[in-house]
Design a protein around this motif. Structure first.
Motif, PDB file in Angstrom:
ATOM      1  N   PRO A   1       0.818  -1.223   0.000  1.00  0.00           N
ATOM      2  CA  PRO A   1       0.000   0.000   0.000  1.00  0.00           C
ATOM      3  C   PRO A   1       0.849   1.269   0.000  1.00  0.00           C
ATOM      4  N   HIS A   2       2.093   1.158   0.417  1.00  0.00           N
ATOM      5  CA  HIS A   2       2.959   2.341   0.400  1.00  0.00           C
ATOM      6  C   HIS A   2       3.170   2.878  -1.015  1.00  0.00           C
ATOM      7  N   LEU A   3       3.075   1.982  -2.013  1.00  0.00           N
ATOM      8  CA  LEU A   3       3.279   2.450  -3.388  1.00  0.00           C
ATOM      9  C   LEU A   3       2.199   3.451  -3.757  1.00  0.00           C
ATOM     10  N   ARG A   4       0.948   3.109  -3.407  1.00  0.00           N
ATOM     11  CA  ARG A   4      -0.161   4.019  -3.691  1.00  0.00           C
ATOM     12  C   ARG A   4       0.021   5.317  -2.905  1.00  0.00           C
ATOM     13  N   GLU A   5       0.372   5.172  -1.640  1.00  0.00           N
ATOM     14  CA  GLU A   5       0.519   6.359  -0.793  1.00  0.00           C
ATOM     15  C   GLU A   5       1.666   7.237  -1.285  1.00  0.00           C
ATOM     16  N   ALA A   6       2.765   6.591  -1.699  1.00  0.00           N
ATOM     17  CA  ALA A   6       3.905   7.365  -2.184  1.00  0.00           C
ATOM     18  C   ALA A   6       3.494   8.181  -3.406  1.00  0.00           C
ATOM     19  N   ALA A   7       2.736   7.539  -4.316  1.00  0.00           N
ATOM     20  CA  ALA A   7       2.282   8.264  -5.508  1.00  0.00           C
ATOM     21  C   ALA A   7       1.405   9.444  -5.107  1.00  0.00           C
ATOM     22  N   GLY A   8       0.544   9.224  -4.115  1.00  0.00           N
ATOM     23  CA  GLY A   8      -0.310  10.306  -3.632  1.00  0.00           C
ATOM     24  C   GLY A   8       0.515  11.445  -3.056  1.00  0.00           C
ATOM     25  N   MET A   9       1.528  11.113  -2.272  1.00  0.00           N
ATOM     26  CA  MET A   9       2.370  12.148  -1.683  1.00  0.00           C
ATOM     27  C   MET A   9       3.104  12.932  -2.759  1.00  0.00           C
ATOM     28  N   LEU A  10       3.348  12.282  -3.913  1.00  0.00           N
ATOM     29  CA  LEU A  10       4.057  12.975  -4.989  1.00  0.00           C
ATOM     30  C   LEU A  10       3.093  13.768  -5.857  1.00  0.00           C
ATOM     31  N   GLY A  11       1.838  13.870  -5.403  1.00  0.00           N
ATOM     32  CA  GLY A  11       0.905  14.763  -6.079  1.00  0.00           C
ATOM     33  C   GLY A  11      -0.068  14.087  -7.031  1.00  0.00           C
ATOM     34  N   ALA A  12      -0.147  12.739  -7.009  1.00  0.00           N
ATOM     35  CA  ALA A  12      -1.067  12.069  -7.918  1.00  0.00           C
ATOM     36  C   ALA A  12      -2.443  11.924  -7.274  1.00  0.00           C
ATOM     37  N   PRO A  13      -3.489  12.456  -7.901  1.00  0.00           N
ATOM     38  CA  PRO A  13      -4.840  12.251  -7.385  1.00  0.00           C
ATOM     39  C   PRO A  13      -5.246  10.776  -7.548  1.00  0.00           C
ATOM     40  N   PRO A  14      -6.246  10.311  -6.782  1.00  0.00           N
ATOM     41  CA  PRO A  14      -6.579   8.883  -6.752  1.00  0.00           C
ATOM     42  C   PRO A  14      -6.743   8.243  -8.125  1.00  0.00           C
ATOM     43  N   ALA A  15      -7.423   8.919  -9.048  1.00  0.00           N
ATOM     44  CA  ALA A  15      -7.638   8.312 -10.364  1.00  0.00           C
ATOM     45  C   ALA A  15      -6.305   8.064 -11.057  1.00  0.00           C
ATOM     46  N   ARG A  16      -5.399   8.998 -10.887  1.00  0.00           N
ATOM     47  CA  ARG A  16      -4.099   8.862 -11.530  1.00  0.00           C
ATOM     48  C   ARG A  16      -3.259   7.781 -10.853  1.00  0.00           C
ATOM     49  N   VAL A  17      -3.397   7.670  -9.540  1.00  0.00           N
ATOM     50  CA  VAL A  17      -2.698   6.603  -8.823  1.00  0.00           C
ATOM     51  C   VAL A  17      -3.148   5.267  -9.375  1.00  0.00           C
ATOM     52  N   PHE A  18      -4.473   5.121  -9.591  1.00  0.00           N
ATOM     53  CA  PHE A  18      -4.986   3.859 -10.108  1.00  0.00           C
ATOM     54  C   PHE A  18      -4.407   3.585 -11.486  1.00  0.00           C
ATOM     55  N   ARG A  19      -4.407   4.624 -12.340  1.00  0.00           N
ATOM     56  CA  ARG A  19      -3.975   4.428 -13.723  1.00  0.00           C
ATOM     57  C   ARG A  19      -2.473   4.176 -13.813  1.00  0.00           C
ATOM     58  N   GLU A  20      -1.697   4.908 -13.023  1.00  0.00           N
ATOM     59  CA  GLU A  20      -0.249   4.852 -13.218  1.00  0.00           C
ATOM     60  C   GLU A  20       0.448   3.846 -12.302  1.00  0.00           C
TER      61      GLU A  20
ATOM     62  N   SER B   1       5.689  -8.188  -0.585  1.00  0.00           N
ATOM     63  CA  SER B   1       5.597  -8.622   0.793  1.00  0.00           C
ATOM     64  C   SER B   1       4.376  -9.514   0.940  1.00  0.00           C
ATOM     65  N   ALA B   2       4.463 -10.500   1.783  1.00  0.00           N
ATOM     66  CA  ALA B   2       3.334 -11.400   1.971  1.00  0.00           C
ATOM     67  C   ALA B   2       2.362 -10.811   2.990  1.00  0.00           C
ATOM     68  N   LYS B   3       2.755  -9.684   3.550  1.00  0.00           N
ATOM     69  CA  LYS B   3       1.939  -9.075   4.587  1.00  0.00           C
ATOM     70  C   LYS B   3       0.609  -8.632   4.003  1.00  0.00           C
ATOM     71  N   ARG B   4      -0.462  -9.137   4.565  1.00  0.00           N
ATOM     72  CA  ARG B   4      -1.771  -8.708   4.092  1.00  0.00           C
ATOM     73  C   ARG B   4      -2.134  -7.408   4.770  1.00  0.00           C
ATOM     74  N   THR B   5      -2.708  -6.506   4.007  1.00  0.00           N
ATOM     75  CA  THR B   5      -2.923  -5.187   4.578  1.00  0.00           C
ATOM     76  C   THR B   5      -4.394  -4.832   4.675  1.00  0.00           C
ATOM     77  N   ALA B   6      -5.259  -5.842   4.488  1.00  0.00           N
ATOM     78  CA  ALA B   6      -6.687  -5.545   4.539  1.00  0.00           C
ATOM     79  C   ALA B   6      -7.058  -4.996   5.916  1.00  0.00           C
ATOM     80  N   ARG B   7      -7.915  -3.979   5.888  1.00  0.00           N
ATOM     81  CA  ARG B   7      -8.317  -3.313   7.115  1.00  0.00           C
ATOM     82  C   ARG B   7      -9.827  -3.297   7.207  1.00  0.00           C
ATOM     83  N   ARG B   8     -10.329  -3.116   8.417  1.00  0.00           N
ATOM     84  CA  ARG B   8     -11.776  -2.927   8.539  1.00  0.00           C
ATOM     85  C   ARG B   8     -12.163  -1.570   7.946  1.00  0.00           C
ATOM     86  N   PRO B   9     -13.355  -1.474   7.377  1.00  0.00           N
ATOM     87  CA  PRO B   9     -13.766  -0.170   6.858  1.00  0.00           C
ATOM     88  C   PRO B   9     -13.676   0.881   7.964  1.00  0.00           C
ATOM     89  N   ALA B  10     -13.108   2.066   7.622  1.00  0.00           N
ATOM     90  CA  ALA B  10     -12.820   3.039   8.664  1.00  0.00           C
ATOM     91  C   ALA B  10     -14.004   3.950   8.962  1.00  0.00           C
TER      92      ALA B  10
END
Lengths: 371, 561
Positions: free
Chosen positions: B183-202, B291-300
Motif C-alpha cells: 500500500p505504500h506504493l499508492r501512498e507514495a504516488a499520492g504524496m508525490l501529487g497524484a490524485p486517486p484516479a491517476r494513482v490507479f492508472r499509473e 511482501s506477503a503481509k496482508r494489509t486488509a483493514r476494517r472499513p474506517a
C-alpha cells in the motif's frame, strides 16, 4: 512553518495512538521524532502527511489550515521506510514521477531529475531498473524522488533503518548534508538516538502518543526530563535523591550517601527525585580534595577500546550498581575485578530528574528496581 | 504455476528407480491413449476421407466459417471484458477490507465456477426465461399476460451466464494479487501529487497487469470453448466452434468438417494456453517479490462500509439469484408449492425422451463420479509427485501435457473417442475416462503445492529409522496429504457430476447422466418436462454444492489457478 496542534488519533476506541500531540517546525529546520517502536511517531508523520485522518487536531502550514486537505494537494514529501519505489519504473521515472504529476515540461523534468540524482550522488543511474539496486542505492533513489518536486515539507520515516550499521553511519552524515543543501524543512522519524542527534536541530521524544520532551539535541541529552527519556537515551545511573541543604552548594541525601555539588542551587530545599550520573562523566580519581567522588568496589570490568566500562558497588550501599565508562587513556593501568577504587565525577555530568509523584511510583532506587 | 524448487530427491536404488519410472509412465500412457491418440484420430479423420479436402476447402471458402470463428472469438472477448469489469469492484473490496464473513463469502464465490453448465443454464432460464421468475413477477405486477423480458435466446443471457461462471476467477486471482500489493506504493504516488484516479492508472493498474492478463486469458479460454451455455441458452441462432463441432458431428454426421473445426479450435486454444502459462509464471514471479503481509483493514467510516456492503450485496445477489430462482421454481407447480416435479423424476411414461426413469441418472452419475475418483486420484498423485521432482525430460514433457486437457474442448475429446475407440466406444468406462482427463489438471494442481511442500528431511529421517519406502509414504506423506487429497477428490467428483460436452457424445442413451437428462428434458415441450429439468438441476446443484462445501472446509491455501 508547520504547526500541529493537539493531534488525537485512535485506531480502536479507548486505545489512543496519538494523545494530543502539538509540534512546531520552523522553516529550514530539521526536526526529529524520537521514540521506541509503537510510540506513535510514524502515525504522527502519516497524520501530517494526510494519510491518516486524525480524530482531533489542527494542522497548519504557513498559517494555512491543511487538516482537511487531500494528501496529494499538500505538497509535502514523504519517504517510506521500505522506500516504496515503483517496481515498474526506471530510476529516472521514479524520480520524475512527482514532477510529471505537477505537469511540468518534459525538458524541465529531465533537467531536474538529473540535478537531484547528482545531489544524491547517483549520476548515470537513470535508466536502471530499481530492483537491481543495492539497499543503499534504493534509499538514495527514494530520497531523490521525495526531494525532486521540492516539497514544502520533507518527511522521512526511519530513513536509515533498512540499511546495515556501517552504511548507516556513513549515510546519516550524507543525509544531513543533503537536507541542509536543499534547505528543506524536514521531519525525520527514528528510534535511534544517535541518528536523531546527528540529523536534528530539534528533537522531540515521544512516548505512548505524547511528546515527553523537546529541545535541541544537546539539551535533551544533558537534561533528560524524565526517567523514561533517561532510560531511552541509555542512562544507567539513576539514584533517588532528596535535597537536604541548599545555601551555597547543594547537598543531596541519596542511596549512595550524601552528594554535594555547586550546581542545582535553583532546586528548592526538600526537592526530591533522581540524580543521574552520565556514565561518560567519570574518571578514576587520583587525590584532589574537592572533586565529587564515589568510592566502591569493582564488580565487572570490560575493555571496549576507547572506553573501559566498569560496574561499581558503592561502599555506602553495595546493593546499588553504578556503571561508568572510563576513558581508557586516563587509566594508567586497567582496573581489576575487586579493586577498591574512587571514581571522580565531572559536575556537568550530573542532572536532576524530578520525581513523578502522579504516576505513583515509589521513590526507590531505580537501579535496584531494574534488577 | 509455482516455479519448481531445486530440491533434489534422494536417488533411489537402481531397481527401485526402474519401478518408479514404470509408475511414472502410467499417467503418460493414460494421456497418450485417451488424449493424444483420439486427437490424432481426429486429424486423420479430417484429412483421410475421400473428398475430405474438397469439403474442407469449401468450408474454408465459405464466409460462414469466418463468421463462426469471428463470433466465437468476439463473444469470448466481450464476455472476458465484462467479467473482468464485473469482478474488479469485489476484487478491490476483498483486497482492501476485512469484514465479518469474508471467508464464507470467499467460499460462496466459488460455487458458480464449479456449478455444472446445465444447472446454470437451467437456473438462468428459471430466472430470466420466458416463463422465468422475473417475467412472472413483471406480469403479475403490471397485470399483463405476455412476457415482458425477452432474454432467452439472446446474446445478453449468454454474456450474463459467462460472467456468472467466471467472475470468481477475477475476484480470486486479481483480488489475491491486489491484496499483496504494497500500500505504500499508492501512498507514495499520492504524496508525490497524484490524485486517486491517476494513482490507479499509473500505479495500481500497471502492477495488477500480470494478474489481470492471466485471469483474462483463462476466462477467454473457458468462454471461447463455451458449449452448454450457448446450446441451452442461445438456441439455434447462436453457435461457437464447439457447438458447431457438435452439430456437424451429431446432427449432420459431417465428420470431416467436425474434425477440421476441432483442429482449428485446438490450434487456437493451444495458443491461448501457452500465453496463459507464460502470464501465470510472470504473475507468480511478481508476487514473490512482494511482501506477503496482508494489509486488509476494517472499513474506517460509514462511507467505506457502504461501498463494501453495496459491492458484496450486488455480487452475492447476482450470483445467488439464478440458483435460488431454480430451487424456488422446482417446487412451484401452477402457482402452488408441490413436489410434483420431483415425483416425476421417478416416472418413465411411454414416448418420453429418457428411455429410463430420470432417477436412475442420479445413480449413473454417482457411479461415474466414483469411477472418476478411482482413476483420477492415483493418476493425479503420481503426476504431482513427478512434477515435484527436479526437471528432467520426463517432467518437462509431462507438465504441459497435464495442463493441456484444460484447454481442450470436451466436445472435441468426446468426438475423438467416437472416432478412435472402435469397440471400446460403447464401454461404460469411456465416460469416467473422459471425466478423468478433464478433472486431471485440477487434481494435479491441487495436490502439487502440498507434494512440493513435503519436507524431504522427514522422509530421510524415517528412512534412517528403518522405514521402507512404502511405509514412509504411509506414515510420512499420507498424513500430510489427506487434506489436499480430499479437496482434489471433491473437485474431481464435482467435475464428473457436471460434465456435459463430452458425456453428451459418448454416454450410451440407456445410461444417461444427470446433465443429459436435464438437456433432454429442456429439449422437450411441455411444463412437466421443464419441471423435471428444474427438479433434476436442483438435485445436481445440491450435490455439487455439498462437494464444494467439502472443498472449502478443507482448503488451506489457494490451489494454483
Amino acid at each position: 512553518m508547520l504547526e500541529v496542534e493537539r493531534v488525537g488519533k485512535w485506531f480502536e476506541p479507548g486505545k489512543l495512538v496519538l494523545d494530543g500531540v502539538s509540534l512546531a517546525v520552523r522553516d529550514g529546520e530539521i526536526a526529529c521524532l524520537l521514540g521506541p517502536s509503537g510510540c506513535g511517531k510514524s502515525t504522527l508523520l502519516r497524520v501530517i502527511a494526510g494519510l491518516e485522518t486524525p480524530d482531533a487536531s489542527e494542522i497548519r502550514f504557513d498559517g494555512e489550515d491543511v487538516t482537511a486537505l487531500e494528501p496529494y494537494r499538500r505538497r509535502f514529501g514523504l519517504m517510506f521506510q521500505d522506500y516504496a519505489l515503483f517496481p515498474h519504473m526506471s530510476v529516472s521515472q521514479n524520480v520524475g514521477f512527482g514532477l510529471r504529476m505537477a505537469n511540468l515540461e518534459q525538458r524541465t523534468i529531465a533537467r531536474r531529475v538529473q540535478e537531484v540524482l547528482e545531489l544524491v550522488n547517483l549520476q548515470g543511474y537513470g535508466e536502471r531498473s530499481v530492483d537491481r539496486l543495492s539497499g543503499g542505492e534504493q534509499q538514495r533513489v527514494a530520497l531523490a524522488r521525495t526531494l525532486a518536486p521540492a516539497p514544502r515539507l520533507v518527511m522521512l520515516d526511519e530513513p536509515l533503518a533498512n540499511l546495515d550499521r556501517l552504511l548507516r553511519e556513513d549515510l546519516v552524515e550524507d543525509l544531513r548534508v543533503i537536507l541542509r543543501r536543499v534547505g528543506a524543512t524536514a521531519i525525520v522519524v527514528t528510534h535511534d538516538q544517535q541518528e536523531a542527534f546527528v540529523l536534528a536541530d530539534h528533537v522531540a521524544v515521544m512516548r505512548q502518543g505524547q511528546i515527553v520532551q523537546e529541545g535541541s539535541p544537546e539539551e535533551v541529552y544533558q537534561n533528560p526530563a524524565s526517567r523514561f527519556v533517561a532510560d531511552f537515551l541509555g542512562y544507567r545511573n539513576l539514584i533517588a535523591a532528596t535535597k537536604v541543604e541548599g545555601a551555597a552548594g547543594a547537598v543531596f541525601d541519596t542511596a549512595i550517601g550524601p552528594i554535594s555539588t555547586a550546581r542545582f542551587a535553583e532546586a528548592p530545599l526538600g526537592w526530591h527525585g533522581w540524580i543521574v550520573f552520565r556514565p561518560d562523566a567519570a574518571t578514576l580519581a587520583r587525590g584532589g580534595a574537592d572533586e565529587l567522588k564515589i568510592e566502591g568496589k569493582i564488580r565487572t570490568v570490560s575493555f571496549r577500546g576507547p572506553i573501559t566500562r566498569i560496574q561499581l558497588a558503592p561502599a555506602f550501599d553495595p546493593g546499588v550498581e553504578l556503571v561508568f565508562d572510563i576513558p581508557s587513556v586516563t587509566a594508567r593501568e586497567l582496573p581489576h575485578l575487586g579493586d577498591e577504587v574512587a571514581v571522580a565525577l565531572h559536575a556537568d555530568g550530573l542532572s536532576l530528574i524530578p520525581a513523578e509523584p502522579k504516576r505513583g511510583e515509589p521513590l526507590l532506587n531505580h537501579i535496584q528496581q531494574r534488577k | 504455476m509455482v516455479p519448481r524448487t531445486g530440491r533434489r530427491v534422494a536417488r533411489p536404488h537402481r531397481v527401485r528407480r526402474g519401478l518408479l519410472t514404470l509408475l511414472y509412465l502410467a499417467p503418460l500412457l493414460f494421456l497418450a491413449l485417451f488424449y493424444v491418440y483420439p486427437l490424432l484420430a481426429i486429424f486423420q479423420a479430417s484429412f483421410s476421407q475421400p473428398g475430405a479436402f474438397t469439403a474442407i476447402f469449401a468450408a474454408i471458402l465459405d464466409p460462414a466459417l469466418l463468421q463462426l470463428v469471428w463470433f466465437t472469438a468476439w463473444q469470448a472477448a466481450v464476455s472476458t471484458v465484462v467479467t473482468v469489469l464485473a469482478g474488479l469492484p469485489l476484487a478491490y473490496v476483498f483486497a482492501t477490507y476485512d469484514f465479518r464473513g469474508k471467508s464464507l463469502l470467499n467460499a460462496l464465490l466459488t460455487i458458480p465456477f464449479v456449478m455444472p453448465t446445465v444447472v446454470v443454464a437451467t437456473a438462468f432460464l428459471a430466472l430470466l426465461g420466458r416463463g422465468g421468475l422475473v417475467n412472472e413477477t413483471l406480469q403479475r405486477v403490471f397485470g399483463v399476460s405476455a412476457p415482458q423480458l425477452h432474454a432467452e435466446q439472446t446474446l445478453w443471457i449468454i454474456l450474463l451466464a459467462h460472467v456468472f461462471f467466471n467472475v470468481a476467477v477475477v475476484i480470486r486471482t486479481v483480488g489475491g494479487f491486489w491484496s499483496n500489493l504494497n500500500p505504500h506504493l499508492r501512498e507514495a504516488a499520492g504524496m508525490l501529487g497524484a490524485p486517486p484516479a491517476r494513482v490507479f492508472r499509473e500505479i495500481t493498474l500497471p502492477l495488477l497487469a500480470p494478474s489481470l492478463l492471466s485471469a483474462s486469458l483463462l476466462i477467454f479460454l473457458f468462454t471461447f470453448t463455451s458449449f452448454g451455455v450457448i446450446l441451452l441458452l442461445g438456441g439455434p441462432g447462436f453457435a461457437t466452434i464447439e457447438v458447431e463441432i457438435y452439430r456437424q458431428a451429431v446432427n449432420y454426421f459431417n465428420l470431416p468438417i467436425a474434425a477440421f473445426l476441432s483442429v482449428l479450435q485446438l490450434l487456437i486454444t493451444f495458443g491461448v494456453m501457452i500465453a496463459y502459462t507464460r502470464a501465470q509464471a510472470q504473475t507468480s514471479r511478481t508476487l514473490r517479490q512482494q511482501s506477503a503481509k496482508r494489509t486488509a483493514r476494517r472499513p474506517a467510516n460509514w462511507r467505506q462500509a457502504l461501498v463494501v456492503a453495496v459491492c458484496i450485496l450486488l455480487t452475492v445477489g447476482a450470483l445467488l439469484a439464478p440458483l435460488l430462482a431454480l430451487a424456488w421454481s422446482s417446487i412451484r407447480v401452477d402457482g402452488a408449492f408441490s413436489l410434483r416435479y420431483y415425483q416425476a423424476l421417478a416416472e418413465n411414461p411411454r414416448q418420453s425422451a429418457f428411455f429410463v426413469p430420470p432417477v436412475t441418472a442420479i445413480r449413473n452419475s454417482l457411479m461415474f463420479a466414483l469411477a472418476t475418483l478411482v482413476l483420477s486420484l492415483p493418476m493425479g498423485m503420481i503426476g504431482a509427485y513427478m512434477l515435484a521432482q527436479p526437471r528432467t525430460w520426463l517432467t518437462a514433457l509431462l507438465e504441459p501435457l497435464l495442463l493441456l486437457p484444460l484447454g481442450t474442448s470436451a466436445v472435441t475429446l468426446g468426438f475423438g473417442y467416437i472416432i478412435a475407440m472402435g469397440e471400446l466406444r460403447t464401454s461404460l468406462w469411456l465416460v469416467p475416462i473422459a471425466h478423468t482427463l478433464i478433472a486431471l489438471p485440477f487434481v494435479v494442481r491441487t495436490l502439487l503445492p502440498s507434494v512440493r511442500a513435503l519436507d524431504k528431511r522427514l522422509r530421510e529421517a524415517a528412512a534412517m529409522l528403518g522405514a521402507s519406502p512404502a511405509r514412509i509414504w504411509r506414515s510420512v506423506d499420507a498424513p500430510l496429504l489427506w487434506r489436499p487429497l480430499l479437496i482434489a477428490a471433491a473437485f474431481a467428483f464435482a467435475i464428473s457430476l457436471g460434465e456435459f460436452g463430452a458425456t453428451l457424445l459418448i454416454a450410451r442413451p440407456d445410461t444417461p447422466t444427470m446433465p443429459m437428462i436435464i438437456y433432454r428434458a429442456l429439449g422437450q415441450p411441455g411444463a412437466l418436462n421443464y419441471g423435471q429439468a428444474l427438479a433434476m438441476s436442483t438435485v445436481l446443484m445440491t450435490v455439487t454444492g455439498v462437494a464444494l462445501v467439502l472443498i472449502e472446509q478443507f482448503r488451506l491455501g489457494d490451489t494454483e489457478f
